[in-house]
Design a protein around this motif. Structure first.
Motif, PDB file in Angstrom:
ATOM      1  N   GLN A  43      29.113  54.551  73.940  1.00 58.24           N
ATOM      2  CA  GLN A  43      28.557  55.118  75.233  1.00 58.24           C
ATOM      3  C   GLN A  43      27.046  55.169  75.485  1.00 58.24           C
ATOM      4  N   THR A  46      23.150  54.830  76.125  1.00 58.84           N
ATOM      5  CA  THR A  46      22.488  54.385  77.331  1.00 58.84           C
ATOM      6  C   THR A  46      21.273  53.656  77.025  1.00 58.84           C
ATOM      7  N   LYS A  73      41.937  56.207  74.902  1.00 58.19           N
ATOM      8  CA  LYS A  73      40.416  56.449  74.597  1.00 58.19           C
ATOM      9  C   LYS A  73      39.643  55.304  74.523  1.00 58.19           C
ATOM     10  N   TYR A  74      40.072  54.406  73.691  1.00 52.89           N
ATOM     11  CA  TYR A  74      39.179  53.520  73.325  1.00 52.89           C
ATOM     12  C   TYR A  74      39.350  52.130  74.564  1.00 52.89           C
ATOM     13  N   THR A 120      39.284  53.301  77.862  1.00 52.48           N
ATOM     14  CA  THR A 120      38.404  53.825  78.640  1.00 52.48           C
ATOM     15  C   THR A 120      36.787  53.702  78.376  1.00 52.48           C
ATOM     16  N   ASP A 121      36.668  53.747  77.085  1.00 48.77           N
ATOM     17  CA  ASP A 121      35.397  53.561  76.396  1.00 48.77           C
ATOM     18  C   ASP A 121      34.861  52.282  76.712  1.00 48.77           C
ATOM     19  N   LEU A 170      35.639  50.088  79.201  1.00 47.14           N
ATOM     20  CA  LEU A 170      35.725  50.216  80.702  1.00 47.14           C
ATOM     21  C   LEU A 170      34.313  50.811  81.030  1.00 47.14           C
ATOM     22  N   LYS A 171      33.941  52.076  80.199  1.00 46.34           N
ATOM     23  CA  LYS A 171      32.558  52.542  80.523  1.00 46.34           C
ATOM     24  C   LYS A 171      31.427  51.540  80.055  1.00 46.34           C
ATOM     25  N   CYS A 172      31.489  50.857  78.876  1.00 43.94           N
ATOM     26  CA  CYS A 172      30.708  50.136  78.184  1.00 43.94           C
ATOM     27  C   CYS A 172      30.408  48.961  79.107  1.00 43.94           C
ATOM     28  N   SER A 206      30.155  48.705  82.255  1.00 48.12           N
ATOM     29  CA  SER A 206      29.112  49.234  83.501  1.00 48.12           C
ATOM     30  C   SER A 206      27.888  49.655  82.858  1.00 48.12           C
ATOM     31  N   ALA A 207      27.834  49.965  81.564  1.00 48.50           N
ATOM     32  CA  ALA A 207      26.621  50.721  80.852  1.00 48.50           C
ATOM     33  C   ALA A 207      25.500  49.449  80.700  1.00 48.50           C
ATOM     34  N   HIS A 213      29.149  40.425  78.409  1.00 42.93           N
ATOM     35  CA  HIS A 213      30.106  40.712  79.064  1.00 42.93           C
ATOM     36  C   HIS A 213      31.448  40.036  78.831  1.00 42.93           C
TER      37      HIS A 213
END
Length: 1956
Positions: free
Chosen positions: A1454, A1456, A1502-1503, A1505-1506, A1508-1510, A1512-1513, A1521
């Motif tokens: 997560q 930034t 959980k992983y 969605t992690d 997925l967030k990653c 776009s981070a 990618h």
């Protein structure tokens, strides 16, 4: 009728006469080929036409018929039904020239042609034959129980071959190596007689003749010679030799018993042999002959025979040899010897037997076996004399070839009997007709007709006591021209010399047969006929009849070959008669033929045929029973005479009509007992009006009594004294109408003198035995409530006999049963003491009448019981009731198991000891299921004996009650694996339907209409082609009822419609640029479209049953686009942009696989259909290649003929080869099949011998072949294969650039294949320790110096490649993935720590740099799969796989902003981190595949969605990618594996989100992964899930390999075709409840119990089905829970096969709604159920129950009607209201307690009690039943059951019975007070009572079990003074106290004594 009436004068009237013509004849004329035949036949006649028209025509017609006569033949047999029920029709097999027509039909049903066959050459013979295939050799294992399968066939014999057509549709042709004279069907197969011309000279001494008889046990077996075992000599043992005597001819062959009759032409003797299979030692004896060189002739036999045969199998040319027949066979067979025939070992016949089970289409080579002996010649050959001496014969060259092996014989004949030699024996006395007949008492005779002597010789035979052989008796001659058996009634029909038809039973003459419509032949005619006259009474009976009982044997079809002799004699007869001037006499019979059952055809002299039926012995059930009983008890000879007399009386011309049959029987029987029926009043009434004097006198013309017009007084008298009148007087109607009783005038001569009996009659001495048997039949009939009429008729006869035999106990007994019928004053016949002495008193006769009701009552009360007498085969019901009560009430489990139960004793006539053993065997308790309680035992036993619900309904209600109680108990708690019959008996349709069948949808249509709301309107037309419209919508709409997710999946996965290309035209872009931009966009979208078919294949898995006449529809793959707003077409082929070549070829391969995987494994598919689907256009070849692979995956490719496989592979089309090789291997998973191994080895250079030629095999085909080897050898740990594959992982590139491209995929394939071969074997790889497999794999994984492996590689690998510089180190980039996964699979689930530590991710920066991050994913996955039991579904465990260095320094998913670091490569760490986590998550997916485990799902989600967030981070660029996308795809697949088949919404949303992402990094491979995840989520439309067995994990590793192709033609790292191997891991686990009444799927609550494991204890969970079950090996049991549905338990601790078969048939579990319940769909909360409503106002229950509401309780139409007619109130009801309320409450009770079958019982009890109240009981039958009911409920066994199981449903209402009991008590007590005591007293003291009181008195006696006066007297009750004495004395008589209280006042004479 006098006993010694003239026998010859009696006549028997034959039944209806009808013209007979074989049905086939008509059909032949209409046959297409008949036209040419007719023309050919008519030619000679046509010349006549010219001269004289009419005469010519007549001549031509006559000519045709004569021609036809010679060339047609037919035979008839009794129709055989498949199901096994009795059918009564004829089957006919008709032969004309080269046509064979099989038809069926009878008088009642029209005849139909069943099959017609036309063959090339004239048919010599056609016959029915049953071949048996021994069970272990056949591939149909579904016939349980029987050891062999019977193939019913028709055999058609032609000159050179025999065609066999089985009913299932298999056709065989067997070539015949010799001229066949005759072929016979036997129990085992066919028997051939080699035709030998009569002038065949016995060969010169050194040679024995060749065999003359041969057997063929199956069309695919060899023809083998028959051996014969002759009787042992004085010294030596019996000799076994081939049957080679050409003077022996078969004249008859029978299947049951299996005997052959032969005729010796030299000695003119007939001989009977037993035919059986050869024993091994006899085979050896025959085969040893060749070794006994001491006796030259034996040696010569076998060797010359075999030499003959061998010479042909070598294919030598038979020129000039006398085997002209050979060439025709040769041309037919095309191949002289097949490979299997080359090995000349003795086991050759076993090989042939093995080949039986294969389809005849593959049995092309079956000829060559036959050619092993081809020694036939044709009779025309001049050099026929000594076969072996012909100079050109090849046999002499190969005379003593060392390899000769005689052919192993299969059948043997044993000598049984030869007829005695007489001096007057003529030359040609060969029997022209032989048959086996049974006489009326079951004695068997073998009859053969010797026409030349006009004799029918009958030999009596019977089985020996040990059933091992047949014993033949003496011969009886009957003078006869012709004869035929009448099997239906155990007689035979004889045509005697004078042309009369006479019926015989065995050798006893029954009488002449009178045929209405044919004149009787006159005597003058017969005298004139020139034939040897034999005296009429030449019937000599055997001097000492054999009395041993012979079990009746079924008789097969009787065939009689008709030699020419017969025809000539017939022609002679007829011409002779025409010459004499007897033509006015008309026609007479001159032959009989085609007997079937009781029908026979008569051939008349004018060449017409008529078919007559010989009448039955009896038609009424009652008479049949009595005859059977009397027959069983009398000695044989007397029984036959008795039956003959009855048959003559019954079938006299113009005989009695149906209803008077009983009266006729009584008269006939009493006459035979010595009664004068004329004088006895009740029988006189019977006979007077039937004109018996007429019908028993010798009449020939039919004669009936003329009714006089006027009528007379006698008629009125007759009516008054008839039984009908007496019955009517006591009828309730007569009472209701208050009719005055009419008295008949007492006949004057009734009492004037007493009648005496004639003691010289046939049956006089046997009267007591007959009486006792009739009494037992009377008791038996009481147990059938449909036989009430019969019982009343029988009782009258019994009473008469009982009076005359002075049996008071019996008379009293009948009086109690039928008080109205048994009046006191009746006529008796006096039997003198002297005469009584003559009577034969049987041992079984008992002075106390046996009573079945009394016996049951004693059982229920728990008193001791005597065994109950019964007649085997006649009193079957009594036996059944006795045994079931003994089992259920007395709790004696041995009652059903042992042969002769000690509750029964059999009654047999004195001489028969071996009565009916075989009849009892079927009752033995042979059920395998585990039985817990007596009730279950009883129910299973009853269904085994064949007791059905219909039988139960006809049992009287009191007797049936214990059985019904057991059934009710079993219905509540049945076992799921009971057979269908048991489930039907206990009334659980859901179970019986389950036992009977499984599949929900057949073909295209699913059950019921597809729910229309599911499909949005307007889209149907387009949706038709998307390949997903065969899904079972009905079940899916139940599983996912809340939303339209299924529609959404269809939308996402369809690839048949163009995609939308949405590109906005920018102002600055030119039109041309805009078009290019659109096409580039379309190219991106097509990457996704091409990836869809794999997912679609998963979604539609096994959902379709193809129609064999249509091609499989394959939806087209549409790569076009449509651009809005104008919907213009965008096409990639416009040439504006560069499109990769062959872009869509793999996509169309996947499309073909997806279409093929729709086919369910249970479909009916054959080789032809697979070939028929082959496309005509070359472009579709890739799709067909995929289709072939799919057929392999669902197991259908094994049906493809080897020829076609070869055909496809030689085409050299790469895709087809890949699909075919993978498909065939998947179909043969783990079988080590040799043929497939050869096929695959050709494509793998390493498996070919080093010297073989180089084959240019495309690289991808090699990869497919290697995986194929892995599949075929899966789990076998085959050493050689493993060794080769181990070396292939590190195969170096060759010098000439071979093996250089795509090396990675080959190495991976070798690794995967090696892993499959050694799957899960771990360290116990037997015999491979020297290969060092794990160490070698470790080296491949981490690198190092290449080890040289000796001998594995060819020479050229020693020189290195010229292009690739690898040196001598291992190229880890190539070998690592394969080696890693191989280790994972070899050590799968072994929890081997040391191997797992090798796979640990490196924990220093330096080492991390050496490993590709992707390989870390594989290592982590491999490590976790090895440590299977350590995997835990939480994020803590997942993170524990990440090494410390990464955990400390890596960016969290997560984060930034980037941490700064100098000495660490952040990129390496980040990539390593995500890949390790992905690997751990993937292993989690494997561990919980298909389990829907919630913890695993949450953790993986959980992983996901992690990641997925990653993406776009901002930190995504460090990780890369591409790497993140790969990991995300892996996670999505892991999620889909855990939730496989469940259609989980969250995962679906993730997949849909990924579906929408196109462009950027999203390449073909990622789309492939996402849509595979989507497919897994809806696997098989929710019907399938994934298994976690070893082989499933191996398949999933191949399919989900976590490196995805970059573009659609990329196979560098992993062959795309392997993505489909997931099919091998899918298993059906959807359980769908189907309501058995409406046959639609529904919801039901299911309780699943898990076995305890190391992680959790035993647990239960409730699921709402339809639902996916967990893996079966985890479960202990599954229950369908109440209260809505009947409970049902599937116990998996006994084994999972039952549930597996349910799931594999579509998972249909039939359930049945309980009464008053609604389904969950209609009433989700359960508030609307009727039972819920009634709880509130329980008190007014009866009133509250509205009959209209019954439809909610039951679906039984009978109950609806009952409610309609009996429970609905009408106007002005009056006192009927009370009955209505009663009926309503009874109905309510029955329906809510779920035992509607008790409704008749309730009503019967109520009616009986009401009748008693009205004093209208004319028979006490119902009172007995009520008594039994009351006794059952108070019996100890019932009380115990209730206390053990208190919450069990009430079987009968607790309030109903006490009320009824009370009513009966009151009624009888009132009667007693109102004057009944007087009649009771007079009864007890033995004085007559007044008639009006008789019936009530009987009721009282029965109900209170009052002993008979005789018993009272014996008990010495007279002197008793007080009650206590009485009590003591009554104790012995088993009288209940309540009865004693009522009797005491009478017995003690002073009422005051009641007060003790």
């Amino acid at each position: 009728m006098s006993d010694h009436s003239d026998e010859a004068a009696t006549m028997i009237a034959a039944g209806d006469l009808q013209e007979f013509a074989p049905r086939g004849r008509e059909h032949c004329r209409r046959h297409p080929s008949a036209l040419t035949l007719q023309l050919r036949r008519l030619q000679p006649a046509s010349e006549l036409c010219s001269s004289d028209g009419a005469a010519g025509l007549v001549g031509s017609l006559r000519e045709v018929t004569i021609h036809e006569r010679q060339r047609e033949s037919w035979q008839l047999r009794k129709g055989a039904s498949d199901v096994g029920e009795e059918v009564d029709y004829d089957e006919e097999l008709y032969v004309a020239i080269n046509m064979v027509i099989w038809s069926k039909g009878s008088k009642t049903q029209a005849s139909t042609v069943y099959k017609a066959f036309t063959v090339d050459s004239p048919v010599l013979q056609a016959l029915w034959c049953d071949f048996t295939i021994p069970q272990e050799k056949s591939d149909k294992a579904d016939v349980s129980g029987s050891g062999e399968i019977i193939e019913k066939c028709i055999c058609i014999l032609q000159n050179s071959c025999i065609n066999v057509h089985s009913i299932e549709g298999k056709d065989y042709i067997a070539a015949l190596p010799f001229q066949v004279a005759n072929v016979w069907p036997t129990k085992y197969g066919l028997l051939f007689e080699r035709s030998s011309s009569s002038h065949e000279v016995p060969p010169s001494p050194p040679r024995e003749p060749l065999p003359t008889m041969f057997s063929m046990l199956h069309p695919l077996d060899e023809i083998t010679p028959l051996v014969c075992k002759s009787g042992a000599g004085v010294f030596g043992s019996a000799r076994v030799q081939y049957v080679a005597d050409y003077t022996m001819r078969i004249v008859f062959l029978n299947t049951e018993p299996s005997i052959v009759m032969t005729y010796d032409t030299v000695q003119s003797l007939h001989t009977v042999w037993a035919l059986r299979r050869v024993k091994p030692e006899e085979q050896n004896m025959v085969l040893k002959f060749s070794e006994q060189l001491g006796t030259p002739q034996h040696m010569a036999t076998s060797s010359s025979l075999t030499a003959h045969l061998r010479s042909f199998s070598k294919g030598d040319s038979p020129v000039g040899s006398p085997f002209q027949n050979y060439s025709s066979i040769h041309s037919q067979s095309r191949s002289v010897s097949s490979p299997s025939m080359q090995s000349r070992s003795p086991s050759i016949s076993n090989m042939a037997a093995l080949s039986r089970s294969h389809s005849p289409a593959l049995g092309v080579h079956s000829f060559s076996g036959v050619q092993r002996f081809n020694f036939s010649g044709s009779a025309q050959s001049p050099r026929r004399h000594s076969i072996t001496h012909s100079p050109n014969s090849t046999s002499s060259d190969s005379f003593l070839v060392p390899e000769t092996e005689p052919i192993v014989p299969e059948l043997c004949i044993d000598h049984l009997w030869t007829e005695t030699v007489t001096n007057m024996r003529e030359k040609n006395s060969q029997a022209s007709k032989v048959f086996i007949t049974t006489d009326l008492c079951g004695q068997k005779f073998l009859c053969f007709l010797v026409e030349s002597q006009l004799q029918l010789r009958c030999v009596k035979f019977q089985e020996s006591n040990d059933k091992s052989q047949l014993i033949f008796g003496s011969v009886t001659n009957i003078q006869a021209k012709d004869a035929a058996p009448v099997e239906g009634i155990d007689t035979l029909l004889v045509l005697d010399g004078s042309g009369n038809l006479v019926l015989y039973s065995g050798v006893v003459r029954v009488g002449k047969v009178f045929i209405p419509g044919l004149p009787a032949p006159s005597l003058t005619m017969s005298n004139q006929m020139p034939r040897p006259s034999t005296p009429l009474d030449s019937v000599s009976t055997p001097s000492k009849p054999l009395n041993k009982h012979l079990a009746p044997l079924e008789e097969g079809v009787l065939l009689s070959p008709v030699p020419e002799l017969r025809d000539s004699s017939k022609l002679h007869d007829s011409t002779y008669i025409e010459d004499c001037t007897f033509q006015q006499l008309g026609t007479f019979i001159h032959a009989l033929r085609d007997p079937v059952h009781n029908r026979v055809t008569l051939e008349l002299s004018n060449n017409t045929m008529v078919r007559i039926a010989i009448p039955e012995i009896a038609t009424s059930e009652l008479v049949k029973r009595c005859l059977q009983g009397v027959k069983a008890i009398l000695p044989k000879e007397i029984a036959v005479q008795m039956l003959v007399k009855w048959y003559n009386a019954y079938n006299a011309p113009g005989g009695p009509s149906y209803h008077s049959e009983w009266n006729l029987f009584v008269t006939c029987l009493m006459n035979m007992m010595g009664y004068n029926t004329e004088r006895l009043s009740w029988t006189r009434n019977v006979s007077k009006h039937l004109d018996f004097e007429g019908s028993l006198s010798p009449v020939i013309a039919p004669k009936k009594a003329r009714p006089s017009e006027t009528g007379s007084d006698e008629d009125w008298e007759y009516l008054l004294s008839s039984d009908y009148h007496k019955n009517f007087e006591s009828h309730p109607v007569a009472k209701a109408l208050r009719l005055d009783p009419l008295e008949a005038l007492a006949s004057k001569d009734d009492f004037s003198q007493s009648l005496s009996l004639d003691s010289s009659t046939l049956l006089f001495t046997h009267i007591p035995a007959i009486f006792f048997v009739l009494h037992l039949i009377y008791e038996e009939l009481k147990l059938n409530s449909l036989m009430g009429e019969g019982i009343r008729s029988l009782v009258v006869l019994l009473v008469q006999l009982a009076r005359d035999l002075k049996l008071d106990a019996y008379i009293d007994y009948y009086y109690r049963d039928y008080p109205a019928l048994v009046k006191a004053s009746r006529q008796t016949c006096v039997i003198d003491q002297v005469q009584t002495g003559f009577m034969h008193q049987p041992a079984f006769f008992s002075p106390e009448p046996p009573s079945i009701f009394q016996w049951l009552s004693s059982c229920l009360k728990g008193e001791g019981v005597q065994p109950y007498p019964y007649l085997p085969g006649i009193c079957e019901r009594s036996k059944l009731v006795v045994v079931s009560v003994a089992l259920y009430i007395l709790g004696d489990e041995s009652a059903v198991s042992n042969e002769a139960s000690h509750y029964l004793y059999k009654i047999t006539s004195g001489q028969r000891k071996q009565q009916m053993e075989q009849d009892d065997n079927r009752c033995s308790f042979r059920h395998s299921t585990s039985v817990s309680s007596l009730a279950e035992k009883l129910v299973i036993w009853m269904s085994d004996v064949g007791f059905t619900l219909r039988d139960l309904e006809s049992l009287p209600f009191g007797v049936a009650l214990p059985i019904r109680d057991a059934i009710y108990y079993c219905r509540e708690q049945p076992a799921s694996d009971w057979p269908e019959a048991v489930c039907l008996l206990i009334g659980r349709q859901d179970l019986s339907k389950q036992a009977c069948e499984g599949n929900l949808q057949k073909g295209k249509s699913s059950v019921g209409p597809v729910l229309s709301s599911d499909i949005p309107s307007g889209t149907e037309s387009e949706e038709d082609e998307d390949g997903m419209n065969d899904m079972n919508e009905e079940v899916m709409s139940l599983i996912w009822s809340e939303d339209l997710r299924v529609q959404e999946v269809r939308r996402l996965l369809q690839s048949a419609r163009p995609v939308r290309v949405n590109v906005v035209q920018m102002p600055e872009a030119s039109d041309h640029e805009y078009i290019e931009e659109k096409e580039n966009r379309l190219l991106q979208l097509c990457q996704r479209t091409m990836a869809l078919p794999v997912g679609r294949g998963m979604f539609t898995l096994f959902s379709y049953h193809p129609i064999p006449t249509e091609q499989l529809p394959i939806p087209k793959l549409n790569l076009m686009g449509r651009a809005p707003p104008r919907n213009t077409t965008v096409d990639l082929n416009s040439g504006n942009i560069d499109v990769p070549p062959n872009m869509a070829c793999w996509a169309s391969f996947h499309n073909g696989v997806a279409a093929g995987l729709k086919i369910a494994p249970a479909s009916q598919i054959d080789s032809a259909w697979i070939v028929y689907n082959k496309p005509k256009i070359a472009e579709l070849a890739n799709e067909y290649a995929g289709f072939l692979m799919a057929l392999g995956l669902n197991g259908h490719l094994t049906k493809l003929a080897t020829l076609n496989i070869h055909d496809y592979l030689t085409k050299g089309h790469e895709m087809t080869s890949i699909g075919l090789l993978l498909g065939v291997s998947a179909a043969k998973l783990g079988t080590m099949d040799m043929a497939i191994t050869r096929l695959l080895s050709i494509h793998i250079p390493a498996l070919l011998p080093p010297t073989s030629t180089e084959l240019d095999v495309p690289h991808n085909v090699q990869v497919a072949a290697v995986i194929g080897i892995g599949l075929v050898y899966q789990g076998t740990a085959h050493r050689h294969t493993a060794e080769v594959l181990l070396a292939e992982i590190g195969r170096p590139p060759g010098p000439e650039m071979e093996y250089c491209t795509d090396r990675e995929s080959y190495s991976l394939a070798s690794g995967l294949a090696l892993g499959m071969v050694c799957l899960g074997h771990g360290s116990n790889l037997i015999g491979m320790s020297d290969l060092n497999v794990p160490e070698q794999l470790y080296q491949y994984m981490v690198g190092g110096h290449r080890r040289f492996q000796a001998g594995m590689h060819r020479e050229k690998h020693k020189s290195p490649s010229y292009q690739i510089k690898e040196g001598d180190t291992i190229n880890v980039d190539v070998t690592c993935p394969g080696a890693t996964l191989a280790l994972a699979m070899i050590y799968l689930k072994t929890n081997n720590r040391s191997i797992a530590d090798w796979l640990q991710a490196p924990d220093t920066m330096y080492l991390l740099d050496f490993v590709k991050p992707e390989f870390l994913l594989l290592r982590t996955l491999a490590r976790c799969l090895i440590l299977w039991d350590d995997i835990l579904p939480n994020s803590k465990w997942v993170n524990s796989n990440v090494p410390q260095i990464i955990r400390e320094n890596s960016i969290s998913l997560q984060a930034t902003e980037l941490p700064s670091s100098e000495d660490l490569s952040l990129e390496t760490l980040a990539q390593a981190h995500v890949y390790i986590i992905a690997g751990a998550c993937l292993s989690l997916g494997f561990r919980f595949a298909g389990s829907e485990n919630l913890a695993a799902f949450k953790c993986l989600y959980k992983y996901a969605t992690d990641f997925l967030k990653c993406l776009s981070a901002p930190t995504a660029s460090i990780t890369g990618h591409y790497n993140l996308e790969t990991c995300l795809s892996v996670l999505l697949l892991a999620l889909a594996m855990v939730m496989a088949g469940s259609g989980n919404l969250k995962v679906l949303q993730l997949c849909r989100f990924m579906h929408k992402k196109t462009g950027g990094e999203m390449n073909y491979g990622f789309h492939l992964a996402h849509h595979m995840a989507l497919g897994l989520l809806f696997l098989g439309g929710g019907r399938y899930s994934l298994s976690t067995s070893n082989s499933s994990i191996a398949a999933l590793l191949c399919a989900l390999y976590p490196h995805f192709p970059v573009h659609s033609t990329d196979n560098r790292y992993h062959l795309q075709a392997l993505r489909h191997l997931y099919v091998l891991a899918a298993e059906p686990r959807l359980l769908t409840p189907v309501d058995v009444d409406s046959n639609t799927p529904c919801y039901a609550l299911i309780e699943v119990t898990y076995k305890g494991t190391q992680w959790y204890a035993e647990a239960t969970e409730e699921l709402m089905a339809p639902t996916l079950l967990p893996e079966l090996h985890l479960l202990k049991q599954i229950r369908v829970k109440g209260p809505r549905y009947w409970e049902l338990l599937i116990d998996l601790s006994k084994g999972t096969n039952h549930l597996k078969s349910i799931l594999s048939k579509g998972g249909v579990l039939y359930v049945k709604l309980r009464a008053g319940q609604l389904s969950y769909k209609e009433d989700p909360m359960g508030w609307r159920s009727l039972l819920a409503q009634t709880v509130t106002h329980r008190n007014s229950e009866a009133r509250a129950f509205k009959p209209e509401a019954i439809s909610a309780f039951t679906s039984d139409p009978a109950l609806f009607s009952f409610a309609d007619y009996f429970c609905k109130p009408t106007v002005n009801m009056g006192q009927k209201q009370e009955i209505l309320d009663l009926f309503s409450s009874i109905l309510y009770e029955c329906v809510t307690q779920e035992n509607p079958e008790m409704l008749p019982t309730y009503i019967a009890i109520d009616q009986a009690v009401r009748r008693l109240e009205r004093k209208e009981m004319s028979e006490t039958f119902e009172l007995w039943q009520i008594k039994l009911v009351l006794e059952f409920f108070s019996s100890r066994s019932h009380q115990e059951r209730m206390s053990r199981n208190p919450n069990r449903g009430l079987f009968m209402n607790s309030e109903f019975l006490p009320v009824m009991k009370c009513t009966i008590d009151n009624t009888l007590d009132q009667w007693l007070q109102a004057g009944g005591d007087v009649s009771l007293h007079s009864y007890l003291s033995g004085q007559p009572t007044e008639e009006s009181q008789l019936s009530m008195l009987a009721c009282f006696l029965i109900y209170h079990s009052v002993p008979t006066p005789g018993q009272l007297a014996a008990g010495g009750l007279e002197g008793s003074t007080n009650f206590s004495e009485l009590l003591l004395k009554f104790k012995q008589l088993n009288v209940p106290v309540r009865a004693l209280l009522r009797l005491a006042p009478l017995l003690l004479r002073n009422p005051q004594a009641m007060v003790l």
